[in-house]
Design an enzyme around this catalytic site. Structure first.
Site, short mmCIF file in Angstrom:
data_model
loop_
_atom_site.label_atom_id
_atom_site.label_comp_id
_atom_site.label_asym_id
_atom_site.label_seq_id
_atom_site.Cartn_x
_atom_site.Cartn_y
_atom_site.Cartn_z
N ASN A 105 -5.56 49.01 32.14
CA ASN A 105 -4.76 49.44 31.00
C ASN A 105 -5.21 48.85 29.67
O ASN A 105 -4.55 49.03 28.65
CB ASN A 105 -3.29 49.10 31.23
CG ASN A 105 -2.80 49.62 32.56
OD1 ASN A 105 -2.54 48.83 33.47
ND2 ASN A 105 -2.73 50.93 32.71
N VAL B 70 -4.76 48.73 24.04
CA VAL B 70 -3.80 48.51 25.11
C VAL B 70 -3.02 49.79 25.38
O VAL B 70 -2.52 50.43 24.46
CB VAL B 70 -2.80 47.39 24.72
CG1 VAL B 70 -1.77 47.17 25.80
CG2 VAL B 70 -3.54 46.10 24.40
N CYS B 71 -2.95 50.15 26.67
CA CYS B 71 -2.18 51.33 27.08
C CYS B 71 -0.83 50.85 27.61
O CYS B 71 -0.72 50.41 28.75
CB CYS B 71 -2.95 52.10 28.15
SG CYS B 71 -2.08 53.60 28.65
N LEU B 72 0.15 50.88 26.74
CA LEU B 72 1.51 50.48 27.10
C LEU B 72 2.44 51.51 26.47
O LEU B 72 2.43 51.69 25.25
CB LEU B 72 1.79 49.06 26.58
CG LEU B 72 3.12 48.43 26.94
CD1 LEU B 72 3.25 48.24 28.45
CD2 LEU B 72 3.27 47.09 26.24
#
Length: 183
Positions: A104, A111-113
């Site tokens: 992620n 950042v993949c959030l």
């Protein structure tokens, strides 16, 4: 002689006006909300916050996360936060400053959030973002990856993924990429 006193008086007035301007500078709504969020932070012991530009620049800060469980146990990961003046109506911009092998987080630190993108709402705060980042280390998500190679290894061979994470955290090479030592 009289002229000398007028010059000194003028200098004193200029200095006082400069002080007043600094005091009068209004904080944006985003700065006020961020100040509130930071004063109410309730971080786990494995997380810390620092202001590299000093306490006067609340809109740019760093958060360190040291997971105490999971694949990334024992590593220390540094994130930079840049907060917009229209916060909380816009999510903070978060980048991972540590090169990391993670499904992620890509090699550029993106950042993949979900709460930093489509699920951001003004009721969320900095504390929520930090806990979300911490959660990425305890339970990485291969279903919504930025690093597709790491996601595929996590999905297909968790033991190999764990080994790759350990090598990367030691500052070794995984595949074609060298990683930062963070253990």
């Amino acid at each position: 002689m009289i002229r000398l006193f007028k010059v000194k008086e003028k200098q004193r007035e200029t200095a006082e006006n400069a002080k007043d301007e600094a005091v009068r500078r209004k904080q944006t709504a985003g700065e006020l909300r961020l100040h509130k969020d930071i004063s109410e932070l309730n971080l786990p012991q494995s997380c810390g916050i620092a202001f590299p530009n000093g306490k006067d620049d609340l809109m740019n800060f760093e958060v360190s996360i040291r997971p105490d469980e999971g694949y990334y146990h024992g590593g220390t990961f540094l994130f930079s936060f840049k907060v917009s003046p229209i916060y909380p109506h816009e999510a903070p911009k978060v980048k991972c400053k540590t090169t990391i092998y993670h499904p992620n987080i890509d090699l550029e630190g993106n950042v993949c959030l979900n709460i930093l993108r489509e699920d951001w709402k003004p009721v969320l705060n900095i504390n929520t973002v930090i806990y979300g980042l911490y959660h990425l280390f305890t339970e990485p998500n291969y279903e919504d990856p930025l690093n597709h190679d790491a996601a595929q290894v996590l999905r297909d061979d968790p033991k190999l993924f764990e080994s790759n994470v350990r090598w990367a955290m030691k500052g070794c090479r995984v595949g074609d990429t060298f990683y930062s030592q963070c253990i």
